[in-house]
Write a protein that holds these residues in place. Structure first.
Motif, mmCIF file in Angstrom:
data_model
loop_
_atom_site.group_PDB
_atom_site.id
_atom_site.type_symbol
_atom_site.label_atom_id
_atom_site.label_comp_id
_atom_site.label_asym_id
_atom_site.label_seq_id
_atom_site.Cartn_x
_atom_site.Cartn_y
_atom_site.Cartn_z
ATOM 1 N N SER A 1 -26.644 26.865 -23.037
ATOM 2 C CA SER A 1 -27.489 26.058 -23.938
ATOM 3 C C SER A 1 -28.448 26.950 -24.716
ATOM 4 O O SER A 1 -28.644 26.761 -25.930
ATOM 5 C CB SER A 1 -28.274 25.022 -23.132
ATOM 6 N N ALA A 2 -29.027 27.931 -24.020
ATOM 7 C CA ALA A 2 -29.928 28.867 -24.697
ATOM 8 C C ALA A 2 -29.165 29.686 -25.730
ATOM 9 O O ALA A 2 -29.661 29.923 -26.847
ATOM 10 C CB ALA A 2 -30.588 29.789 -23.676
ATOM 11 N N SER B 1 -28.417 27.547 -28.798
ATOM 12 C CA SER B 1 -29.615 27.398 -29.643
ATOM 13 C C SER B 1 -29.913 28.687 -30.407
ATOM 14 O O SER B 1 -30.226 28.650 -31.604
ATOM 15 C CB SER B 1 -30.821 27.017 -28.775
ATOM 16 N N PHE C 1 -27.403 29.180 -33.211
ATOM 17 C CA PHE C 1 -27.676 28.283 -34.335
ATOM 18 C C PHE C 1 -28.873 28.778 -35.154
ATOM 19 O O PHE C 1 -28.842 28.748 -36.390
ATOM 20 C CB PHE C 1 -27.923 26.863 -33.820
ATOM 21 N N LEU C 2 -29.898 29.258 -34.467
ATOM 22 C CA LEU C 2 -31.082 29.776 -35.159
ATOM 23 C C LEU C 2 -30.730 30.986 -36.017
ATOM 24 O O LEU C 2 -31.124 31.072 -37.193
ATOM 25 C CB LEU C 2 -32.162 30.140 -34.148
ATOM 26 N N TYR D 1 -19.277 25.455 -29.277
ATOM 27 C CA TYR D 1 -19.264 24.577 -28.104
ATOM 28 C C TYR D 1 -17.835 24.250 -27.673
ATOM 29 O O TYR D 1 -17.500 24.288 -26.479
ATOM 30 C CB TYR D 1 -20.040 23.302 -28.415
#
Length: 472
Positions: free
Chosen positions: A10-11, A14, A17-18, A107
């Protein structure tokens, strides 16, 4: 997914995506206007935003999946946030749709890795996380995440279809396959591949039973010698001669079979695969395309496929079967001689990397294309050898699909290799962490160079003020 692994992924999701958002912002500021094929895609999507669904640009050759999804996402967002239509359907917002597909692909790649390799208890959580992260950075796919092209969405729905098929949700998989088809018509090949996976599973089970009946023969369902392959093909033909077997396979694959029937109806109605401008998308038997794909795979999987051990094993194989390789070389030379097609764009459009590969390698001397044949054979052998853990029938289905996805294309375009490469890479045994780190490093270097060239090494064509940029 164990809890610590889930937190780590999950990290990572994120963070990825950033980083992509930061790159997206920088690229969009440098190239605000639609570039190359974006001119057609952005204009068409904006017509759909206005509700003009009957208007169609004849230069577009794919179905309207990208535009329908874009409108379906951006119109509700515009209503929710109070955006004007010009903002909601601007080039930047349309490109952002592909950024969402890009994170979705990461994902899906993770879920596919976990599903395909769930029996591999030796694989660590770090391997399962690093592998999809690396694949999400696969250079030809990653670059087009930042532009309004069909590749990211096409890949998303095809991977989603494959995942649902592996979980046995075949009706859902077929619906996702239909969405993939709306993005790119050639995705019918991967719809057939999902059906072929089911057929291969049943054939493998029946083949095991057949071999167990023969106590004097070693039981094997993987790809081996040519004689084993011929036995497998003979069994395959015999299996399909049974009406009961055909009925069972149709019951298993009916959702995909309906899509195939719809595809043939589309061919009859449309008069061909391509919609719109067909003059530059001619179908032909460009057999060397399969050689280009093997070479492409060898380069991007070089941390796994290029090693002293691999080369030694290949040379041993040549030493053990010299007649086999002599015949293979002769056939390959004949295919290169008689079936090499050169698209006019390949020799004229100097914005694409294949232009320089063709100019500086293939056009250096007329004999170069023949001199590369031993390299093609090694690349093909490495490709097949890395899939030997899969069953004989799975390999047969996959190779047929790769053949159909590549050979009819006249234009050498690396974007056409994205899906066959990803499916190949997902299905080879999970590489060790050092090799995955080498692969990730290779992708990062290539992506950095690609984006740097695109942004900083612009040029102009004679007689034109338009800025031209290098790209895949």
């Amino acid at each position: 997914m164990e809890r610590p692994e889930g937190w780590c992924f999950s990290a990572l999701l994120s963070g990825s995506f950033l980083l992509s958002c930061l790159l997206f912002s920088h690229i969009s500021r440098q190239q605000r206007q639609p570039y190359m094929d974006e001119v057609f895609h952005v204009s068409q999507a904006q017509q759909y935003c206005k509700g003009h669904f009957r208007q169609w640009d004849p230069m577009i050759t794919t179905l309207p999946g990208l535009y329908l999804v874009s409108v379906g996402l951006l119109k509700p967002a515009a209503w929710l946030f109070g955006w004007s239509q010009d903002v909601a359907c601007s080039s930047g917002m349309l490109r952002f749709v592909n950024l969402l597909f890009g994170i979705g692909n990461l994902y899906l790649l993770y879920l596919l890795i976990c599903k395909i390799h769930h029996k591999n208890k030796a694989a660590s959580g770090f391997q399962r996380i690093l592998s999809p992260l690396t694949l999400s950075m696969f250079p030809p796919l990653y670059f087009f995440t930042f532009l309004y092209y069909t590749d990211s969405g096409s890949t998303f729905f095809t991977l989603f279809m494959c995942l649902m098929s592996l979980y046995g949700r075949h009706t859902t998989a077929a619906l996702l396959g239909f969405c993939a088809f709306l993005f790119r018509q050639t995705n019918i090949v991967w719809i057939v591949f999902c059906a072929g996976g089911l057929v291969a599973e049943k054939l493998t089970e029946a083949w095991k039973i057949e071999l167990l009946k023969k106590k004097d023969e070693k039981v094997t369902t993987s790809v081996g010698s040519l004689s084993e392959l011929l036995k497998g093909l003979k069994f395959f033909v015999g299996y399909l001669m049974s009406f009961n077997n055909i009925t069972m396979l149709l019951v298993l694959t009916w959702p995909y079979a309906i899509l195939v029937l719809l595809f043939f109806g589309f061919l009859v109605f449309n008069g061909g695969v391509v919609v719109g401008d067909r003059s530059n998308h001619e179908v032909c038997l460009n057999f060397p395309q399969i050689f280009y794909f093997f070479s492409f795979t060898l380069v991007f999987s070089s941390p796994y496929l290029l090693s002293p051990l691999k080369i030694t094993n290949f040379l041993r194989s040549v030493w053990r079967r010299p007649v086999h390789y002599i015949l293979l070389t002769a056939v390959s030379l004949l295919l290169v001689l008689k079936f090499t097609y050169v698209h006019k764009y390949l020799q004229a459009d100097n914005r694409h990397y294949p232009f320089y590969i063709w100019q500086r390698i293939f056009q250096r001397h007329e004999l170069v294309k023949y001199a590369l044949v031993p390299g093609y054979i090694f690349a093909g052998w490495s490709f097949a050898d890395s899939l030997k853990s899969k069953s004989m029938f799975w390999n047969l289905m996959f190779f047929v699909c790769v053949f159909v996805a590549t050979v009819p294309q006249k234009l050498l375009e690396f974007r056409y290799f994205i899906l066959p490469y990803l499916i190949y890479r997902l299905n080879i045994p999970l590489p060790s962490i050092p090799r995955q780190l080498l692969e990730a490093g290779l992708y990062v270097v290539v992506n950095t160079l690609t984006i740097y060239l695109f942004l900083n090494k612009t040029f102009h064509w004679p007689g034109s003020d338009d800025v031209q940029r290098f790209m895949w």
